[in-house]
Design a protein around this motif. Structure first.
Motif, PDB file in Angstrom:
ATOM      1  N   GLU A   1      -4.885   0.157 -12.823  1.00 58.46           N
ATOM      2  CA  GLU A   1      -4.029   0.304 -11.641  1.00 58.46           C
ATOM      3  C   GLU A   1      -4.638  -0.381 -10.418  1.00 58.46           C
TER       4      GLU A   1
ATOM      5  N   LEU B   1      -7.178   5.771  -0.599  1.00 58.04           N
ATOM      6  CA  LEU B   1      -7.880   6.870   0.065  1.00 58.04           C
ATOM      7  C   LEU B   1      -7.920   6.655   1.571  1.00 58.04           C
TER       8      LEU B   1
ATOM      9  N   GLY C   1      -8.541   5.283  -8.729  1.00 61.08           N
ATOM     10  CA  GLY C   1      -7.531   5.401  -9.775  1.00 61.08           C
ATOM     11  C   GLY C   1      -8.048   4.750 -11.033  1.00 61.08           C
TER      12      GLY C   1
ATOM     13  N   ARG D   1       2.029   2.248  -3.385  1.00 64.30           N
ATOM     14  CA  ARG D   1       0.987   2.787  -4.276  1.00 64.30           C
ATOM     15  C   ARG D   1       0.044   3.700  -3.508  1.00 64.30           C
ATOM     16  N   GLN D   2       0.583   4.499  -2.597  1.00 66.02           N
ATOM     17  CA  GLN D   2      -0.247   5.332  -1.722  1.00 66.02           C
ATOM     18  C   GLN D   2      -1.086   6.355  -2.480  1.00 66.02           C
ATOM     19  N   GLU D   3      -0.706   6.691  -3.708  1.00 65.06           N
ATOM     20  CA  GLU D   3      -1.515   7.631  -4.494  1.00 65.06           C
ATOM     21  C   GLU D   3      -2.887   7.041  -4.861  1.00 65.06           C
ATOM     22  N   LEU D   4      -3.029   5.726  -4.746  1.00 62.16           N
ATOM     23  CA  LEU D   4      -4.299   5.061  -5.057  1.00 62.16           C
ATOM     24  C   LEU D   4      -5.153   4.820  -3.814  1.00 62.16           C
TER      25      LEU D   4
ATOM     26  N   GLN E   1       0.825  -1.210   0.000  1.00 61.89           N
ATOM     27  CA  GLN E   1       0.000   0.000   0.000  1.00 61.89           C
ATOM     28  C   GLN E   1       0.861   1.263   0.000  1.00 61.89           C
ATOM     29  N   GLN E   2       1.950   1.277   0.744  1.00 63.84           N
ATOM     30  CA  GLN E   2       2.822   2.449   0.770  1.00 63.84           C
ATOM     31  C   GLN E   2       3.439   2.701  -0.597  1.00 63.84           C
TER      32      GLN E   2
END
Length: 133
Positions: free
Chosen positions: A108, A84, A104, A79-82, A76-77
């Motif tokens: 992705e 919420l 996203g 891909r943290q931009e995905l 998760q870290q």
């Protein structure tokens, strides 16, 4: 809303499977089940088109295996931009329900879900998405 009626022919084995699906899922009739399956298929094809979607990744795992929780966090870290939000619910002494709310492109989120749900030791994992654009 136009309603068109048409006949559909199915082999006996497929018709029996459809009837079982109707009964198992509480549909009123075959038509309702077929509509649901067609709409689901169309939605899944749209997800393949890379629309922006929002959804959840749900994971059930054995919380006594600390390596699983750390692996989830690591993925998760990256891909943290995905992500919420992310929550854990301790179901009992052994099992944890992990829910990640995500947004996203469909591609992705599918890739992220695949990475999370295939961690060794995950008991169950599922991605649920809805178009958000």
């Amino acid at each position: 809303m136009a309603l068109k009626r048409f006949g559909v022919s199915l082999e006996d084995q497929l018709l029996e499977a459809l009837d079982k699906y109707v009964a198992d899922n509480g549909f009123t009739n075959r038509s309702q089940a077929i509509r649901f399956l067609v709409e689901k298929n169309i939605a899944e094809q749209k997800w393949q088109c890379n629309h922006i979607v929002a959804g959840t990744i749900i994971i059930m795992y054995d919380q006594t295996r600390k390596d699983i929780a750390s692996r989830i966090t690591e993925i998760q870290q990256a891909r943290q931009e995905l992500i919420l939000s992310s929550s854990q619910y301790y179901i009992n002494h052994n099992f944890c329900l992990h829910i990640a709310t995500v947004m996203g492109s469909a591609h992705e989120l599918t890739a992220l879900s695949d990475r999370l749900t295939t961690i060794k030791g995950i008991k169950h994992g599922k991605l649920v998405m809805s178009r958000a654009d």
